[in-house]
Design a protein around this motif. Structure first.
Motif, PDB file in Angstrom:
ATOM      1  N   GLY A   1       0.801  -1.223   0.000  1.00 31.33           N
ATOM      2  CA  GLY A   1       0.000   0.000   0.000  1.00 31.33           C
ATOM      3  C   GLY A   1       0.830   1.267   0.000  1.00 31.33           C
ATOM      4  O   GLY A   1       1.671   1.475   0.878  1.00 31.33           O
TER       5      GLY A   1
ATOM      6  N   PRO B   1      -0.448   7.454   2.452  1.00 32.83           N
ATOM      7  CA  PRO B   1       0.471   8.251   3.280  1.00 32.83           C
ATOM      8  C   PRO B   1       1.269   7.401   4.270  1.00 32.83           C
ATOM      9  O   PRO B   1       2.471   7.641   4.462  1.00 32.83           O
ATOM     10  CB  PRO B   1      -0.464   9.215   4.022  1.00 32.83           C
ATOM     11  N   ALA B   2       0.628   6.380   4.877  1.00 31.63           N
ATOM     12  CA  ALA B   2       1.339   5.574   5.885  1.00 31.63           C
ATOM     13  C   ALA B   2       2.463   4.761   5.250  1.00 31.63           C
ATOM     14  O   ALA B   2       3.619   4.821   5.690  1.00 31.63           O
ATOM     15  CB  ALA B   2       0.349   4.662   6.606  1.00 31.63           C
TER      16      ALA B   2
ATOM     17  N   GLU C   1       1.773  -1.596  -4.685  1.00 33.47           N
ATOM     18  CA  GLU C   1       0.543  -0.777  -4.717  1.00 33.47           C
ATOM     19  C   GLU C   1      -0.402  -1.365  -5.766  1.00 33.47           C
ATOM     20  O   GLU C   1      -0.009  -1.604  -6.899  1.00 33.47           O
ATOM     21  CB  GLU C   1       0.899   0.680  -5.048  1.00 33.47           C
ATOM     22  N   THR C   2      -1.653  -1.531  -5.375  1.00 32.16           N
ATOM     23  CA  THR C   2      -2.606  -2.197  -6.272  1.00 32.16           C
ATOM     24  C   THR C   2      -2.971  -1.374  -7.505  1.00 32.16           C
ATOM     25  O   THR C   2      -3.229  -1.919  -8.575  1.00 32.16           O
ATOM     26  CB  THR C   2      -3.883  -2.615  -5.481  1.00 32.16           C
TER      27      THR C   2
ATOM     28  N   LYS D   1      -8.887   9.602  -1.837  1.00 33.92           N
ATOM     29  CA  LYS D   1     -10.144   9.566  -1.085  1.00 33.92           C
ATOM     30  C   LYS D   1     -10.301  10.680  -0.072  1.00 33.92           C
ATOM     31  O   LYS D   1     -11.329  10.766   0.578  1.00 33.92           O
ATOM     32  CB  LYS D   1     -10.239   8.228  -0.352  1.00 33.92           C
ATOM     33  N   SER D   2      -9.285  11.535   0.076  1.00 34.72           N
ATOM     34  CA  SER D   2      -9.275  12.393   1.262  1.00 34.72           C
ATOM     35  C   SER D   2      -9.494  13.868   0.954  1.00 34.72           C
ATOM     36  O   SER D   2      -9.078  14.366  -0.094  1.00 34.72           O
ATOM     37  CB  SER D   2      -7.923  12.223   1.957  1.00 34.72           C
ATOM     38  N   THR D   3     -10.107  14.579   1.899  1.00 32.21           N
ATOM     39  CA  THR D   3     -10.233  16.033   1.812  1.00 32.21           C
ATOM     40  C   THR D   3      -8.862  16.695   1.917  1.00 32.21           C
ATOM     41  O   THR D   3      -8.649  17.776   1.387  1.00 32.21           O
ATOM     42  CB  THR D   3     -11.140  16.549   2.957  1.00 32.21           C
TER      43      THR D   3
ATOM     44  N   GLY E   1      -7.310  17.907   4.612  1.00 31.94           N
ATOM     45  CA  GLY E   1      -7.128  18.997   5.579  1.00 31.94           C
ATOM     46  C   GLY E   1      -6.057  18.610   6.594  1.00 31.94           C
ATOM     47  O   GLY E   1      -6.131  17.547   7.201  1.00 31.94           O
TER      48      GLY E   1
ATOM     49  N   LYS F   1       0.115  12.312  -2.461  1.00 33.38           N
ATOM     50  CA  LYS F   1       0.485  10.896  -2.552  1.00 33.38           C
ATOM     51  C   LYS F   1       1.600  10.690  -3.577  1.00 33.38           C
ATOM     52  O   LYS F   1       2.549   9.950  -3.338  1.00 33.38           O
ATOM     53  CB  LYS F   1      -0.731  10.032  -2.925  1.00 33.38           C
TER      54      LYS F   1
ATOM     55  N   VAL G   1      -1.641  -7.006  -3.362  1.00 37.18           N
ATOM     56  CA  VAL G   1      -1.213  -7.979  -2.350  1.00 37.18           C
ATOM     57  C   VAL G   1      -2.433  -8.769  -1.889  1.00 37.18           C
ATOM     58  O   VAL G   1      -3.475  -8.187  -1.567  1.00 37.18           O
ATOM     59  CB  VAL G   1      -0.542  -7.251  -1.157  1.00 37.18           C
TER      60      VAL G   1
ATOM     61  N   GLY H   1      -1.110   2.968   9.557  1.00 38.19           N
ATOM     62  CA  GLY H   1      -2.139   3.795   8.922  1.00 38.19           C
ATOM     63  C   GLY H   1      -3.532   3.291   9.271  1.00 38.19           C
ATOM     64  O   GLY H   1      -3.766   2.766  10.366  1.00 38.19           O
ATOM     65  N   ASP H   2      -4.467   3.438   8.336  1.00 35.39           N
ATOM     66  CA  ASP H   2      -5.861   3.057   8.588  1.00 35.39           C
ATOM     67  C   ASP H   2      -6.075   1.546   8.622  1.00 35.39           C
ATOM     68  O   ASP H   2      -7.202   1.088   8.810  1.00 35.39           O
ATOM     69  CB  ASP H   2      -6.781   3.657   7.513  1.00 35.39           C
TER      70      ASP H   2
ATOM     71  N   GLY I   1      -6.727  12.017   9.779  1.00 34.57           N
ATOM     72  CA  GLY I   1      -6.122  10.711   9.538  1.00 34.57           C
ATOM     73  C   GLY I   1      -4.716  10.819   8.994  1.00 34.57           C
ATOM     74  O   GLY I   1      -3.862   9.977   9.264  1.00 34.57           O
ATOM     75  N   ILE I   2      -4.455  11.887   8.225  1.00 32.58           N
ATOM     76  CA  ILE I   2      -3.180  11.973   7.512  1.00 32.58           C
ATOM     77  C   ILE I   2      -2.011  12.037   8.498  1.00 32.58           C
ATOM     78  O   ILE I   2      -1.048  11.278   8.399  1.00 32.58           O
ATOM     79  CB  ILE I   2      -3.183  13.197   6.571  1.00 32.58           C
TER      80      ILE I   2
HETATM   81  C1  LIG Z   1     -13.889  11.267   2.532  1.00 34.38           C
HETATM   82  C2  LIG Z   1     -12.665  11.323   3.426  1.00 34.38           C
HETATM   83  C3  LIG Z   1     -12.160  12.560   3.833  1.00 34.38           C
HETATM   84  C4  LIG Z   1     -11.023  12.611   4.644  1.00 34.38           C
HETATM   85  N1  LIG Z   1     -10.541  13.835   5.005  1.00 34.38           N
HETATM   86  C5  LIG Z   1      -9.438  13.927   5.766  1.00 34.38           C
HETATM   87  C6  LIG Z   1      -8.892  15.191   6.095  1.00 34.38           C
HETATM   88  O1  LIG Z   1      -9.404  16.250   5.700  1.00 34.38           O
HETATM   89  N2  LIG Z   1      -7.771  15.228   6.859  1.00 34.38           N
HETATM   90  C7  LIG Z   1      -7.160  14.089   7.305  1.00 34.38           C
HETATM   91  O2  LIG Z   1      -6.145  14.186   7.994  1.00 34.38           O
HETATM   92  N3  LIG Z   1      -7.659  12.864   7.010  1.00 34.38           N
HETATM   93  C8  LIG Z   1      -8.773  12.761   6.247  1.00 34.38           C
HETATM   94  N4  LIG Z   1      -9.265  11.534   5.919  1.00 34.38           N
HETATM   95  C9  LIG Z   1      -8.564  10.338   6.420  1.00 34.38           C
HETATM   96  C10 LIG Z   1      -7.281  10.060   5.625  1.00 34.38           C
HETATM   97  O3  LIG Z   1      -7.503  10.260   4.257  1.00 34.38           O
HETATM   98  C11 LIG Z   1      -6.820   8.632   5.865  1.00 34.38           C
HETATM   99  O4  LIG Z   1      -6.676   8.443   7.258  1.00 34.38           O
HETATM  100  C12 LIG Z   1      -5.503   8.324   5.165  1.00 34.38           C
HETATM  101  O5  LIG Z   1      -5.595   8.486   3.777  1.00 34.38           O
HETATM  102  C13 LIG Z   1      -5.129   6.872   5.431  1.00 34.38           C
HETATM  103  O6  LIG Z   1      -3.860   6.629   4.877  1.00 34.38           O
HETATM  104  P1  LIG Z   1      -3.349   5.130   4.738  1.00 34.38           P
HETATM  105  O7  LIG Z   1      -1.999   5.233   4.110  1.00 34.38           O
HETATM  106  O8  LIG Z   1      -3.484   4.380   5.987  1.00 34.38           O
HETATM  107  O9  LIG Z   1      -4.390   4.428   3.761  1.00 34.38           O
HETATM  108  P2  LIG Z   1      -4.915   4.809   2.325  1.00 34.38           P
HETATM  109  O10 LIG Z   1      -4.837   6.270   2.074  1.00 34.38           O
HETATM  110  O11 LIG Z   1      -6.227   4.101   2.232  1.00 34.38           O
HETATM  111  O12 LIG Z   1      -3.878   4.116   1.357  1.00 34.38           O
HETATM  112  C14 LIG Z   1      -3.857   2.702   1.187  1.00 34.38           C
HETATM  113  C15 LIG Z   1      -3.152   2.377  -0.130  1.00 34.38           C
HETATM  114  O13 LIG Z   1      -3.091   0.950  -0.249  1.00 34.38           O
HETATM  115  C16 LIG Z   1      -3.515   0.575  -1.551  1.00 34.38           C
HETATM  116  N5  LIG Z   1      -4.051  -0.782  -1.441  1.00 34.38           N
HETATM  117  C17 LIG Z   1      -5.268  -1.163  -0.965  1.00 34.38           C
HETATM  118  N6  LIG Z   1      -5.383  -2.512  -1.011  1.00 34.38           N
HETATM  119  C18 LIG Z   1      -4.208  -2.982  -1.504  1.00 34.38           C
HETATM  120  C19 LIG Z   1      -3.700  -4.306  -1.764  1.00 34.38           C
HETATM  121  N7  LIG Z   1      -4.423  -5.408  -1.530  1.00 34.38           N
HETATM  122  N8  LIG Z   1      -2.444  -4.420  -2.277  1.00 34.38           N
HETATM  123  C20 LIG Z   1      -1.674  -3.312  -2.524  1.00 34.38           C
HETATM  124  N9  LIG Z   1      -2.114  -2.050  -2.297  1.00 34.38           N
HETATM  125  C21 LIG Z   1      -3.354  -1.891  -1.781  1.00 34.38           C
HETATM  126  C22 LIG Z   1      -4.534   1.634  -1.938  1.00 34.38           C
HETATM  127  O14 LIG Z   1      -4.701   1.715  -3.336  1.00 34.38           O
HETATM  128  C23 LIG Z   1      -3.915   2.894  -1.344  1.00 34.38           C
HETATM  129  O15 LIG Z   1      -3.012   3.530  -2.221  1.00 34.38           O
HETATM  130  C24 LIG Z   1     -10.390  11.429   5.089  1.00 34.38           C
HETATM  131  C25 LIG Z   1     -10.892  10.186   4.689  1.00 34.38           C
HETATM  132  C26 LIG Z   1     -12.007  10.129   3.864  1.00 34.38           C
HETATM  133  C27 LIG Z   1     -12.513   8.787   3.439  1.00 34.38           C
END
Ligand SMILES: Cc1cc2nc3c(=O)[nH]c(=O)nc-3n(C[C@H](O)[C@H](O)[C@H](O)COP(=O)(O)OP(=O)(O)OC[C@H]3O[C@@H](n4cnc5c(N)ncnc54)[C@H](O)[C@@H]3O)c2cc1C
Length: 422
Positions: free
Chosen positions: A11, A14-15, A34-35, A47-49, A51, A98, A118, A284-285, A297-298
């Motif tokens: 993935g 950001p994380a 990355e998928t 997917k994110s705003t 902020g 990103k 993955v 991350g998430d 979340g970021i």
């Molecule tokens: C509508 C919305 C608004 C938001 N607004 C804010 C905001 O304003 N401020 C803020 O701080 N946070 C915000 N968030 C939260 C924030 O966007 C998330 O917490 C953050 O993006 C999570 O990062 P991550 O790296 O954990 O996961 P993700 O951003 O979900 O990244 C996961 C990555 O893994 C990839 N992936 C998924 N499955 C697989 C697989 N099987 N194999 C390989 N790759 C895979 C995906 O394509 C993606 O690139 C918002 C979330 C949403 C849904």
């Protein structure tokens, strides 16, 4: 011969991308799978705003050119009240952000493989030894990290993550132009990020308008599924809920939707279980890390990526030890640096979303009355500061909340100590 890295990360959110940056900078061989295909990345995961605040930008060296708009304040709104807090912030162009993280990680030596989904861990002698991706492909590593967000294929298979559907918050937003940012009777939203508590529009959650320059803004809402105010058929109704707000609120009377500007996703609002095991971390998430109160979340994801990189570095230094015991350094860092006082903040979040719309007016008035310091302390989960937001008239609300949330409270408060000190 099988392919091997020091660390494999699933993935490039950001994380995962921040973890790869930190590891590559320390000279480790790191592969990110990355998928999504690289040409359109990020599409579904845009997917994110976006902020965020200067502390995140500064701590992780994020350049200005991924910022859509700098803001000066955060506004909290209820149906009849608002409260404006001076707080510099930045609304990111999440896709640019990103892509920047990927580019910078590569410059430091990280390897990225796109179009690589993955599917499961490779387990040998009871320990994770690598991952399978794209059906038959395999790659081995000393440490494997799941950073796929709520998909969590590795964490789920290893029993590390226990993301519950009923604790899933779903969010949707679109970018609009023609938004009346300084409409009579409402706070001036120029250069602001506004969050609105109002079950009529965001049942069991909140809605937002984040200014992105001129008369444009990101407009969205999110709510937790299966809560008192949430519709059960979320997929259809979250769009309907947003449409209803747009129809009812005069600030959108002249607004038009910008094509292809939808952002949509989910996160879990629940206590984290385990975060790591032998040779494995979930970041991350993939574990519930989004700040439950205001959806940040970021910053949390970036911090968890960094905590995982620090842990891996420690495990590789001297005599390599990637045992579950050693990996708990990550759990300790997570509870200290990523989501301190998570239990108290989760409980507050559920309570805020549980309160009826009428109660929000008083909540906002109280915030105006309290000092900025009290608000910061309440936001950090300080019980004494939080107590200042409750009144005798809230006793029936608190009683009903406890009755309906016994299971959650039991999970969060196995002993009275943890509420105050986790
Ligand atoms: C509508 C919305 C608004 C938001 N607004 C804010 C905001 O304003 N401020 C803020 O701080 N946070 C915000 N968030 C939260 C924030 O966007 C998330 O917490 C953050 O993006 C999570 O990062 P991550 O790296 O954990 O996961 P993700 O951003 O979900 O990244 C996961 C990555 O893994 C990839 N992936 C998924 N499955 C697989 C697989 N099987 N194999 C390989 N790759 C895979 C995906 O394509 C993606 O690139 C918002 C979330 C949403 C849904």
């Amino acid at each position: 011969m099988s392919e091997r890295y020091d660390v494999v990360i699933a993935g490039a959110g950001p994380a995962g991308a921040q973890c790869a940056r930190d590891l590559a900078e320390r000279g480790y061989e790191v592969l990110v799978l990355e998928t999504e295909p690289e040409g359109t990345f990020p599409a579904q995961s845009n997917k994110s705003t976006g902020g965020t605040f200067p502390s995140m930008m500064g701590s992780f060296g994020i350049p200005d050119d991924v910022v859509m708009h700098y803001t000066d304040s955060v506004v909290l709104e209820s149906p009849d009240e608002n409260f404006q807090l001076t707080q510099p912030g930045a609304v990111l162009e999440f896709a640019d952000f990103k892509r920047y993280l990927v580019r910078d990680g590569r410059e430091h030596g990280a390897t990225y493989r796109f179009d690589s989904r993955v599917s499961q861990p490779i387990v040998e002698n009871g320990e994770i030894a690598g991952v399978r991706y794209d059906g038959g492909e395999e790659v081995y590593a000393d440490i494997v990290i799941d950073a796929t967000g709520p998909a969590a294929p590795l964490a789920k298979a290893l029993g590390v993550s226990d993301l519950e559907r009923k604790r899933q918050a779903i969010g949707i937003e679109w970018e609009y132009e023609g938004v009346a940012l300084d409409y009579p009777g409402y706070a001036d939203l120029n250069d602001s990020m506004m969050l609105r508590l109002d079950h009529d529009f965001a049942p069991g959650g909140y809605a937002w308008i984040f200014h992105t320059g001129a008369d444009t803004a990101k407009v969205g809402l999110c709510f937790i599924q299966n809560e008192k105010y949430s519709p059960t058929d979320d997929r259809v109704r979250i769009d309907d809920a947003l449409a209803r707000w747009l129809d009812d609120d005069p600030r959108f009377a002249e607004a038009t939707r910008i094509d292809d500007s939808q952002h949509r996703g989910s996160a879990h609002i629940q206590p984290p279980k385990q975060l790591s095991t032998d040779r494995f971390m979930a970041i991350g998430d993939t574990v519930p890390s989004v700040d439950p109160l205001w959806g940040q979340g970021i910053d949390k994801c970036m911090r968890s990526g960094r905590a995982a990189a620090v842990t891996a570095d420690r495990c590789f230094t001297g005599q390599m030890d990637t045992s579950a015991d050693e990996m708990t350094i990550y759990d300790m860092l997570w509870h200290r640096n990523v989501a301190p006082k998570a239990a108290m903040r989760l409980l507050m979040t559920h309570l805020i979303y549980y309160a009826p719309t009428e109660r929000y007016n008083r909540f906002i008035r109280d915030l105006r009355r309290l000092s900025g310091d009290t608000l910061s302390s309440a936001n950090a989960g300080n019980p004494l500061a939080l107590a200042k937001l409750f009144h005798v008239g809230d006793i029936p609300l608190l009683r009903d909340f406890v009755a309906e949330h016994r299971e959650l409270i039991g999970q969060l408060l196995p002993g009275p100590r943890s509420l105050l000190s986790d």
